[in-house]
Motif scaffolding. Structure first.
Motif, short mmCIF file in Angstrom:
data_model
loop_
_atom_site.label_atom_id
_atom_site.label_comp_id
_atom_site.label_asym_id
_atom_site.label_seq_id
_atom_site.Cartn_x
_atom_site.Cartn_y
_atom_site.Cartn_z
N ARG A 157 0.83 -1.22 0.00
CA ARG A 157 0.00 0.00 0.00
C ARG A 157 0.86 1.26 0.00
O ARG A 157 0.41 2.33 -0.42
CB ARG A 157 -0.92 0.01 1.23
N ASN A 158 2.07 1.15 0.52
CA ASN A 158 2.99 2.29 0.60
C ASN A 158 4.16 1.97 -0.33
O ASN A 158 4.93 1.06 -0.06
CB ASN A 158 3.49 2.49 2.03
N VAL A 159 4.28 2.71 -1.42
CA VAL A 159 5.14 2.26 -2.50
C VAL A 159 6.27 3.24 -2.82
O VAL A 159 6.13 4.46 -2.65
CB VAL A 159 4.30 2.01 -3.79
N VAL A 160 7.40 2.68 -3.24
CA VAL A 160 8.48 3.45 -3.86
C VAL A 160 8.81 2.75 -5.19
O VAL A 160 9.09 1.55 -5.21
CB VAL A 160 9.74 3.50 -2.98
N ALA A 161 8.72 3.50 -6.27
CA ALA A 161 9.03 2.97 -7.61
C ALA A 161 10.05 3.91 -8.24
O ALA A 161 9.81 5.11 -8.30
CB ALA A 161 7.77 2.90 -8.47
N THR A 162 11.18 3.37 -8.68
CA THR A 162 12.24 4.23 -9.22
C THR A 162 12.90 3.57 -10.43
O THR A 162 12.62 2.42 -10.78
CB THR A 162 13.36 4.50 -8.18
N ASN A 163 13.85 4.31 -11.00
CA ASN A 163 14.68 3.79 -12.08
C ASN A 163 15.69 2.76 -11.57
O ASN A 163 16.47 2.22 -12.35
CB ASN A 163 15.41 4.92 -12.80
N GLY A 164 15.70 2.50 -10.27
CA GLY A 164 16.65 1.56 -9.68
C GLY A 164 17.89 2.26 -9.17
O GLY A 164 18.37 1.96 -8.06
N HIS A 165 18.41 3.22 -9.92
CA HIS A 165 19.65 3.90 -9.54
C HIS A 165 19.48 4.73 -8.27
O HIS A 165 20.41 4.84 -7.46
CB HIS A 165 20.14 4.82 -10.67
N ILE A 166 18.32 5.34 -8.09
CA ILE A 166 18.13 6.23 -6.93
C ILE A 166 17.32 5.54 -5.82
O ILE A 166 16.96 6.18 -4.83
CB ILE A 166 17.41 7.54 -7.34
N HIS A 167 17.07 4.24 -5.97
CA HIS A 167 16.12 3.58 -5.07
C HIS A 167 16.60 3.60 -3.61
O HIS A 167 15.85 4.02 -2.72
CB HIS A 167 15.88 2.14 -5.52
N GLU A 168 17.83 3.16 -3.40
CA GLU A 168 18.33 3.09 -2.02
C GLU A 168 18.43 4.49 -1.41
O GLU A 168 18.12 4.69 -0.23
CB GLU A 168 19.69 2.38 -1.97
N GLU A 169 18.86 5.45 -2.20
CA GLU A 169 18.98 6.83 -1.71
C GLU A 169 17.61 7.37 -1.30
O GLU A 169 17.46 8.06 -0.28
CB GLU A 169 19.59 7.71 -2.81
N MET A 170 16.59 7.03 -2.08
CA MET A 170 15.24 7.49 -1.77
C MET A 170 14.69 6.81 -0.51
O MET A 170 14.11 7.46 0.36
CB MET A 170 14.33 7.20 -2.97
N LEU A 171 14.91 5.50 -0.40
CA LEU A 171 14.48 4.78 0.81
C LEU A 171 15.17 5.33 2.04
O LEU A 171 14.53 5.51 3.10
CB LEU A 171 14.79 3.29 0.67
N THR A 172 16.45 5.61 1.93
CA THR A 172 17.23 6.13 3.06
C THR A 172 16.71 7.50 3.47
O THR A 172 16.56 7.79 4.66
CB THR A 172 18.72 6.22 2.69
N ALA A 173 16.42 8.34 2.50
CA ALA A 173 15.89 9.69 2.80
C ALA A 173 14.56 9.60 3.53
O ALA A 173 14.32 10.35 4.51
CB ALA A 173 15.75 10.49 1.51
N LEU A 174 13.69 8.70 3.10
CA LEU A 174 12.38 8.54 3.77
C LEU A 174 12.58 8.01 5.19
O LEU A 174 11.93 8.47 6.13
CB LEU A 174 11.49 7.60 2.95
N ALA A 175 13.46 7.04 5.33
CA ALA A 175 13.70 6.44 6.66
C ALA A 175 14.28 7.48 7.62
O ALA A 175 13.86 7.57 8.79
CB ALA A 175 14.65 5.26 6.54
N LYS A 176 15.22 8.27 7.14
CA LYS A 176 15.85 9.32 7.99
C LYS A 176 14.83 10.34 8.48
O LYS A 176 14.95 10.89 9.56
CB LYS A 176 16.94 10.05 7.20
N ALA A 177 13.83 10.60 7.63
CA ALA A 177 12.80 11.59 7.97
C ALA A 177 11.65 10.97 8.78
O ALA A 177 10.66 11.64 9.05
CB ALA A 177 12.26 12.23 6.71
N ASP A 178 11.82 9.68 9.14
CA ASP A 178 10.74 8.95 9.81
C ASP A 178 9.47 8.99 8.97
O ASP A 178 8.36 9.16 9.49
CB ASP A 178 10.50 9.52 11.22
N ALA A 179 9.66 8.86 7.66
CA ALA A 179 8.56 8.96 6.71
C ALA A 179 8.42 7.69 5.88
O ALA A 179 7.97 7.72 4.75
CB ALA A 179 8.77 10.16 5.79
N ALA A 180 8.83 6.56 6.47
CA ALA A 180 8.74 5.28 5.76
C ALA A 180 7.59 4.44 6.27
O ALA A 180 7.39 3.32 5.81
CB ALA A 180 10.06 4.52 5.88
N GLY A 181 6.84 4.97 7.22
CA GLY A 181 5.69 4.22 7.72
C GLY A 181 6.01 3.40 8.95
O GLY A 181 7.15 3.06 9.21
#
Length: 286
Positions: free
Chosen positions: A262-286
Motif C-alpha cells: 500500500r505504501n510504494v516506492v518505484a524508481t529507475n533503480g539507480h536512486i532507489h536506495e537513496e530514496m528509501l534512506t531519505a524517507l527512513a531518515k525523515a521517519d517517513a517510511a511508515g
C-alpha cells in the motif's frame, strides 16, 4: 501509432490476455473521454478527497463484462466493487489474491482530475497469475498513450520499448508523489516525506494518477515515485511497467512489491536506495 496498431503488436500472451487487456482499456478510455465535463452524479467515498462518479462505475462495468466475455472463470477485483477505506480494500484483496487468474482494475485512476476537467487520468488493468502480475496496461485517453507490459517480455509505449531514466542521484531526479485521501495516517506520512525529499531532488510533481506516475517512471519521464495508502488497483499494472522497463518497485521500507503493498516506492533503480534512506531518515517510511 494508434491503439488498434498496438493491439496486433501485443496479442502475444497466452490466450491473448494482453490483447483483451488492451481492448478493454482502449474502449473504456475512449468512453471516459466522451464524458469529460459531462458526468451527472458525483459523490464522496472515504473522504472529501475521495470521489466517485457514474463514469467510474460505468467504466468498471464495461471492463468487467468484456473480460468475462473472454474469460468467464477468471476472478475480478475492481475499485468500484469495494467499500471505501483501507480496511475494506485489504479484505477485498485477501478474498481473491490467491485466485489462479485475477484481473485488477482501476476504471478511472485520477477521478478528482476527471471531475475538474484536468486532463491527467487513466485506465489501469492488470492480470495476476497465482498472485504474480503477468500483464499490465495503463491507458491515458487524453494523450492516446497506451503503456503495456508482459512479464518477461518488456514494456512498451506507442509501440516503442520503454527504459527507465539514467539519473544516478536524487539531486538530478524529477520525482512524483500524490496526496492520499486518508487524512489520519497516509497523508501526514506523505507530507513528511515530501518535506524531506523536496530539498534533495531536482523537483517534485503531483499529477493525481498513481498509475500514470508509475507509467512515467517506466518511460523515463520521472526517475521516482512514492506514495502512501494506495491499493492494489492503483499499483498492479504500473509496478509491472516499471520492472519490465528496468526499474525497481518496493514498499517504503524496501520489501519487494506484492499485491498487498500500500505504501510504494518505484524508481529507475539507480536512486532507489537513496530514496528509501531519505524517507527512513525523515521517519517517513511508515
Amino acid at each position: 501509432m494508434t491503439v488498434s496498431d498496438q493491439q496486433s503488436n501485443f496479442a502475444v500472451g497466452s490466450k491473448s490476455f494482453t490483447a483483451v487487456a488492451i481492448n478493454c482499456a482502449a474502449k473504456a478510455g475512449e468512453w471516459i473521454k466522451t464524458k469529460l465535463g459531462n458526468y451527472t452524479s458525483l459523490s464522496l467515498k472515504y473522504s472529501a478527497q475521495d470521489l466517485v462518479t457514474e463514469v467510474d462505475k460505468g467504466s468498471e462495468t464495461m471492463i468487467r463484462n468484456l473480460i468475462h466475455t473472454h474469460f468467464p472463470d477468471h476472478s475480478f477485483l475492481g475499485e468500484e466493487g469495494v467499500e471505501p477505506g483501507p480496511e475494506a480494500s485489504e479484505k477485498a484483496l485477501q478474498r481473491v489474491r490467491d485466485a489462479e487468474y485475477l484481473w485488477i482494475v482501476d476504471p478511472v485512476d485520477g477521478t478528482t482530475n476527471f471531475v475538474h476537467g484536468f486532463p491527467f487520468f487513466s485506465v489501469s488493468i492488470a492480470l495476476s497469475y497465482k498472485g504474480e502480475v503477468i500483464v499490465g496496461v495503463v491507458y491515458d485517453p487524453m494523450r492516446d498513450e497506451l503503456f503495456v507490459a508482459e512479464k518477461g517480455k518488456g514494456a512498451y509505449v506507442r509501440g516503442r520499448r520503454m527504459e527507465v531514466s539514467s539519473d544516478a542521484a536524487l539531486s538530478k531526479s524529477l520525482i512524483a508523489t500524490g496526496f492520499p485521501a486518508d487524512p489520519h495516517y497516509a497523508l501526514p506520512m506523505n507530507m513528511k516525506g515530501l518535506q524531506a525529499l523536496v530539498p534533495q531532488v531536482r523537483n517534485v510533481r503531483s499529477g493525481g494518477s498513481a498509475a500514470l506516475h508509475m507509467a512515467y517512471v517506466a518511460s523515463g519521464r520521472l526517475s521516482g515515485f512514492w506514495e502512501f495508502g494506495l491499493n492494489s488497483w492503483d499499483l498492479a499494472a504500473g509496478a509491472l511497467l516499471v520492472t519490465e522497463s528496468g526499474g525497481k518497485v518496493t514498499d517504503t521500507k524496501g520489501a519487494p512489491y506484492d499485491l498487498g503493498v500500500r505504501n510504494v516506492v518505484a524508481t529507475n533503480g539507480h536512486i532507489h536506495e537513496e530514496m528509501l534512506t531519505a524517507l527512513a531518515k525523515a521517519d517517513a517510511a511508515g
